[in-house]
Design a protein around this motif. Sequence first.
Motif, PDB file in Angstrom:
ATOM      1  N   GLU A  99       0.063   1.524  -4.459  1.00  0.00           N
ATOM      2  CA  GLU A  99      -0.162   2.108  -3.222  1.00  0.00           C
ATOM      3  C   GLU A  99      -1.299   1.121  -2.928  1.00  0.00           C
ATOM      4  N   ALA A 100      -1.177   0.805  -1.469  1.00  0.00           N
ATOM      5  CA  ALA A 100      -1.814  -0.092  -0.267  1.00  0.00           C
ATOM      6  C   ALA A 100      -3.358   0.534  -0.636  1.00  0.00           C
ATOM      7  N   ARG A 101      -3.534   1.810  -0.582  1.00  0.00           N
ATOM      8  CA  ARG A 101      -4.674   2.084  -0.404  1.00  0.00           C
ATOM      9  C   ARG A 101      -5.905   2.050  -1.870  1.00  0.00           C
ATOM     10  N   SER A 102      -5.003   1.621  -3.014  1.00  0.00           N
ATOM     11  CA  SER A 102      -5.821   1.497  -4.118  1.00  0.00           C
ATOM     12  C   SER A 102      -6.230  -0.080  -4.378  1.00  0.00           C
ATOM     13  N   ILE A 103      -5.799  -0.747  -3.374  1.00  0.00           N
ATOM     14  CA  ILE A 103      -5.972  -2.390  -3.558  1.00  0.00           C
ATOM     15  C   ILE A 103      -7.119  -2.471  -2.659  1.00  0.00           C
ATOM     16  N   ASP A 104      -8.344  -3.143  -2.960  1.00  0.00           N
ATOM     17  CA  ASP A 104      -9.581  -3.601  -2.437  1.00  0.00           C
ATOM     18  C   ASP A 104      -9.565  -5.015  -2.624  1.00  0.00           C
ATOM     19  N   ALA A 105     -10.781  -5.541  -2.054  1.00  0.00           N
ATOM     20  CA  ALA A 105     -11.108  -6.813  -2.245  1.00  0.00           C
ATOM     21  C   ALA A 105     -11.361  -7.442  -3.834  1.00  0.00           C
ATOM     22  N   TYR A 106     -11.809  -6.459  -4.571  1.00  0.00           N
ATOM     23  CA  TYR A 106     -11.785  -6.931  -5.953  1.00  0.00           C
ATOM     24  C   TYR A 106     -11.054  -6.042  -6.881  1.00  0.00           C
ATOM     25  N   TRP A 107      -9.847  -5.721  -6.545  1.00  0.00           N
ATOM     26  CA  TRP A 107      -8.840  -5.118  -7.369  1.00  0.00           C
ATOM     27  C   TRP A 107      -8.331  -6.136  -8.440  1.00  0.00           C
TER      28      TRP A 107
ATOM     29  N   LYS B 251       6.257  -8.031  -8.250  1.00  0.00           N
ATOM     30  CA  LYS B 251       6.935  -6.758  -7.511  1.00  0.00           C
ATOM     31  C   LYS B 251       5.920  -6.294  -6.444  1.00  0.00           C
ATOM     32  N   ASN B 252       4.753  -6.423  -6.166  1.00  0.00           N
ATOM     33  CA  ASN B 252       3.987  -6.098  -5.287  1.00  0.00           C
ATOM     34  C   ASN B 252       3.089  -7.252  -4.419  1.00  0.00           C
ATOM     35  N   ARG B 253       3.822  -8.593  -4.450  1.00  0.00           N
ATOM     36  CA  ARG B 253       3.359  -9.853  -4.110  1.00  0.00           C
ATOM     37  C   ARG B 253       2.559  -9.411  -2.783  1.00  0.00           C
ATOM     38  N   TRP B 254       3.187  -8.996  -1.724  1.00  0.00           N
ATOM     39  CA  TRP B 254       2.825  -9.126  -0.631  1.00  0.00           C
ATOM     40  C   TRP B 254       1.785  -8.066  -0.371  1.00  0.00           C
ATOM     41  N   THR B 255       1.782  -6.752  -1.025  1.00  0.00           N
ATOM     42  CA  THR B 255       0.818  -5.768  -0.837  1.00  0.00           C
ATOM     43  C   THR B 255      -0.385  -6.079  -1.518  1.00  0.00           C
ATOM     44  N   VAL B 256      -0.367  -6.844  -2.535  1.00  0.00           N
ATOM     45  CA  VAL B 256      -1.586  -7.361  -3.268  1.00  0.00           C
ATOM     46  C   VAL B 256      -2.292  -8.359  -2.344  1.00  0.00           C
ATOM     47  N   LEU B 257      -1.332  -9.282  -1.859  1.00  0.00           N
ATOM     48  CA  LEU B 257      -1.998 -10.522  -1.140  1.00  0.00           C
ATOM     49  C   LEU B 257      -2.617 -10.014   0.316  1.00  0.00           C
ATOM     50  N   TYR B 258      -1.962  -9.150   1.156  1.00  0.00           N
ATOM     51  CA  TYR B 258      -2.436  -8.845   2.266  1.00  0.00           C
ATOM     52  C   TYR B 258      -3.640  -7.817   2.142  1.00  0.00           C
ATOM     53  N   CYS B 259      -3.502  -6.832   1.284  1.00  0.00           N
ATOM     54  CA  CYS B 259      -4.622  -5.823   1.208  1.00  0.00           C
ATOM     55  C   CYS B 259      -5.726  -6.655   0.654  1.00  0.00           C
ATOM     56  N   THR B 260      -5.637  -7.512  -0.140  1.00  0.00           N
ATOM     57  CA  THR B 260      -6.810  -8.366  -0.558  1.00  0.00           C
ATOM     58  C   THR B 260      -7.247  -8.919   0.246  1.00  0.00           C
ATOM     59  N   LEU B 261      -6.559  -9.838   1.210  1.00  0.00           N
ATOM     60  CA  LEU B 261      -7.059 -10.693   2.311  1.00  0.00           C
ATOM     61  C   LEU B 261      -7.562  -9.838   3.337  1.00  0.00           C
ATOM     62  N   LEU B 262      -7.114  -8.702   3.853  1.00  0.00           N
ATOM     63  CA  LEU B 262      -7.821  -7.724   4.685  1.00  0.00           C
ATOM     64  C   LEU B 262      -9.157  -7.034   4.441  1.00  0.00           C
ATOM     65  N   ALA B 263      -9.108  -6.885   2.901  1.00  0.00           N
ATOM     66  CA  ALA B 263     -10.335  -6.187   2.518  1.00  0.00           C
ATOM     67  C   ALA B 263     -11.532  -7.356   2.331  1.00  0.00           C
ATOM     68  N   LYS B 264     -11.173  -8.569   2.323  1.00  0.00           N
ATOM     69  CA  LYS B 264     -12.189  -9.602   2.007  1.00  0.00           C
ATOM     70  C   LYS B 264     -12.642 -10.151   3.628  1.00  0.00           C
ATOM     71  N   ALA B 265     -11.710  -9.788   4.488  1.00  0.00           N
ATOM     72  CA  ALA B 265     -11.911 -10.202   5.738  1.00  0.00           C
ATOM     73  C   ALA B 265     -13.180  -9.803   6.274  1.00  0.00           C
ATOM     74  N   GLU B 266     -14.247 -10.798   6.623  1.00  0.00           N
ATOM     75  CA  GLU B 266     -15.436 -10.507   7.151  1.00  0.00           C
ATOM     76  C   GLU B 266     -15.554 -10.089   8.602  1.00  0.00           C
ATOM     77  N   THR B 267     -15.019 -10.482   9.364  1.00  0.00           N
ATOM     78  CA  THR B 267     -14.938 -10.146  10.849  1.00  0.00           C
ATOM     79  C   THR B 267     -13.599  -9.375  11.439  1.00  0.00           C
ATOM     80  N   GLN B 268     -13.674  -8.811  12.540  1.00  0.00           N
ATOM     81  CA  GLN B 268     -12.527  -8.091  13.328  1.00  0.00           C
ATOM     82  C   GLN B 268     -11.734  -9.338  13.584  1.00  0.00           C
ATOM     83  N   GLU B 269     -11.899 -10.422  13.882  1.00  0.00           N
ATOM     84  CA  GLU B 269     -11.017 -11.532  14.261  1.00  0.00           C
ATOM     85  C   GLU B 269     -10.431 -11.873  13.164  1.00  0.00           C
ATOM     86  N   ASP B 270     -11.033 -12.065  11.980  1.00  0.00           N
ATOM     87  CA  ASP B 270     -10.219 -12.523  10.811  1.00  0.00           C
ATOM     88  C   ASP B 270      -9.088 -11.521  10.304  1.00  0.00           C
TER      89      ASP B 270
END
Length: 128
Positions: free
Chosen positions: A39-47, A103-122
Amino acid sequence: ERGDDDEEDEGVEAEYDAVLHADLTTDTTGGSRQKDKLEARSIDAYWLQREIKKFMNDPLASQKKADEILEILKSASDDRDCENKLVLQLGMDQFSFIKLLFKNRWTVLYCTLLAKAETQEDRAVLEE
């Protein structure tokens, strides 16, 4: 005399040169693969780091390993390259985790990157 005939009947030694490949994209059991779906909701910056800590005791090493895996998910040229690099990075003893990541490559990648993004522009850059 019989011993000489046995040696002649043995034939030529066969040579077999092959590479073992694991295809993580197909379901050979015929069943549902929902258990491998994250689940995308379960993946944060530190998952990713928390998952790695389950088999690595050193927090600094698990953080470094998480960064390396994230880079693999991001930069692998294709599925096979991603799969091979994950196996080399984590080892075959972590095959179930590798399969989950693959199997969840893109979900893990983008959810992690989104969670780590520091600014709205990022975040906006990632969402494009």
